[in-house]
Design a protein around this motif. Structure first.
Motif, PDB file in Angstrom:
ATOM      1  N   THR A   1       2.107   4.771   0.519  1.00  0.00           N
ATOM      2  CA  THR A   1       1.693   5.803   1.473  1.00  0.00           C
ATOM      3  C   THR A   1       2.806   6.832   1.640  1.00  0.00           C
ATOM      4  OG1 THR A   1       0.697   6.116   3.673  1.00  0.00           O
ATOM      5  CG2 THR A   1       2.583   4.593   3.518  1.00  0.00           C
TER       6      THR A   1
ATOM      7  N   ILE B   1       0.863  -1.189   0.000  1.00  0.00           N
ATOM      8  CA  ILE B   1       0.000   0.000   0.000  1.00  0.00           C
ATOM      9  C   ILE B   1       0.893   1.231   0.000  1.00  0.00           C
ATOM     10  CG2 ILE B   1      -1.909   1.182   1.161  1.00  0.00           C
ATOM     11  CD1 ILE B   1      -2.471  -1.471   2.635  1.00  0.00           C
TER      12      ILE B   1
ATOM     13  N   ASP C   1      -3.190   4.318  -0.856  1.00  0.00           N
ATOM     14  CA  ASP C   1      -3.794   4.268   0.480  1.00  0.00           C
ATOM     15  C   ASP C   1      -5.157   4.962   0.559  1.00  0.00           C
ATOM     16  OD1 ASP C   1      -3.050   6.920   0.337  1.00  0.00           O
ATOM     17  OD2 ASP C   1      -1.601   6.842   1.985  1.00  0.00           O
TER      18      ASP C   1
END
Length: 407
Positions: A146, A144, A244
């Protein structure tokens, strides 16, 4: 009877004439006849020898054809059997080349993995990977993407579609799914931003640190480093990148990817071909626009950046060649460029780019669950910190779906 011959030098004197008797004339004719017969007989023998040789050569050729398994009357059939055998041989050679290529990449990534572990390359401080974990085979690694400023986004993901605590470990052990937030380091290594991430990781144990300096214009480099790092840490069938601010149904994602488990070089996502933006100052400006042809041209087909997946061999290819892979301004374009010249299967799956409710909700009610949901206008779920929970409630597959799914 005597045959007279005149002698020109004697003026035709009858006493100087030469005479050949009948006996000698007969012997001369007989000798000429025998000589002719002898010469004619030799010529016939030469011709017969050549004919025998030609017949022998033809027979040898026919025997050679038969020894190769071909029909002797191959000429009458227009050599129709030869192309089949040649085609089959060519296919066998291609399959062998692919097998060798795959083995070479596996050897290279094994070496890279070994070197990375020995040098403690780009792993979180509390991320412990023992020998058995390295050897275990996983279905997928979900990274993810981020940033330092996205703490609230990470918490919204943790409270919706990403399992936490013991469930996160159970997901790895039972389902073969690894999930990590992916982030690099700040420009001032060991500063307050890095310390905050380290503290967050100690609490949740779900962050993968990269050997990379964070920056929006460095997303292509970050994506490249993520795949190279992930493939060195975990042996998985697929490696997934997701933002995200996107909602994901993990069971649906795993089920869709498992279909391509046995296929080589697979690249899955929502394929698009957006315009190449040459004008400076606009979002997604492409400084190298001239490489894509005339003004107003579009990019080649590539997966949209909100979520996509690549197979193990493609992640390995990135790991091996990371130092020579060119980076464009947009990371999804860069990834597509790395594969454009390879024998890669592009899978355009529209379930990877559903809209937020009511779009994903209608599809879920119709039994066609989405893999990912986001708003195109925001390149993610608009106001995801506030809305991700609502999207999860209306479009989520339900927690039980993940634990009962078989991949």
């Amino acid at each position: 009877m005597k045959i007279p011959f005149k002698n020109r030098g004697n003026g035709g004197d009858p006493h100087s004439r030469s005479v050949i008797s009948r006996k000698w004339a007969l012997l001369l004719c007989l000798g000429s006849f025998c000589a002719g017969m002898f010469f004619t007989n030799r010529m016939w023998k030469v011709l017969e020898t050549k004919a025998v040789l030609n017949t022998t050569e033809v027979e040898e050729q026919r025997m050679s054809i038969n020894s190769l398994g071909c029909s002797p009357d191959i000429k009458e059939h227009g050599f129709k059997y030869i192309p089949r055998k040649v085609s089959k041989t060519q296919n066998d050679v291609k399959n062998l080349d692919k097998a060798i290529s795959n083995l070479e990449m596996k050897i290279a990534v094994a070496k890279a993995s070994h070197d990375s572990i020995l040098n403690n390359f780009s792993a979180s401080e509390n991320l412990k990977i023992d020998e058995s974990a390295v050897k275990k085979k996983y279905l997928m690694v979900v990274g993810i993407n981020t940033a330092f400023s996205s703490r609230k986004r990470r918490d919204s993901v943790r409270s919706t579609w990403m399992p936490q605590g013991e469930k996160l470990k159970k997901l790895e052990d039972e389902k073969g799914i690894i999930i990590r937030f992916v982030i690099g380091h700040s420009s001032t290594s060991g500063g307050i931003l890095d310390k905050a991430i380290e503290a967050e990781d100690r609490k949740h144990g779900d962050i993968l640190r990269l050997k990379h300096v964070e920056g929006y214009l460095e997303l292509s480099a970050k994506t490249r480093t993520y795949f190279a790092t992930a493939v060195s840490l975990w042996d998985a069938d697929f490696y997934v990148k997701v933002d995200d601010d996107v909602h994901v149904n993990l069971a649906t994602l795993g089920t869709n990817l498992a279909i391509y488990r046995l296929k080589p070089r697979v690249y899955v996502g929502c394929m698009k071909s957006g315009p190449v933006l040459a004008r400076k100052g606009v979002k997604y400006h492409e400084p190298e626009y001239w490489k894509f042809g005339e003004y107003g041209n579009k990019y080649f087909r590539h997966a949209t950046g909100q979520l996509y997946a690549i197979s193990n061999d493609l992640a390995t290819y990135i790991s091996i060649n990371q130092n020579v892979l060119h980076r464009y301004a947009n990371e999804d374009v860069s990834l597509g460029a790395w594969f454009i010249g390879l024998d890669v299967e592009h899978v355009d799956d529209r379930r990877f780019c559903c809209g937020t409710p009511p779009d994903c909700e209608w599809k879920a009610q119709a039994g066609n669950l989405c893999v990912a949901s986001f708003d195109w206008t925001c390149s993610g779920v608009c106001k995801s910190v506030e809305r991700l929970k609502e999207v999860h409630q209306r479009c989520g597959e339900g927690e039980s779906a993940l634990w009962t799914a078989t991949f």
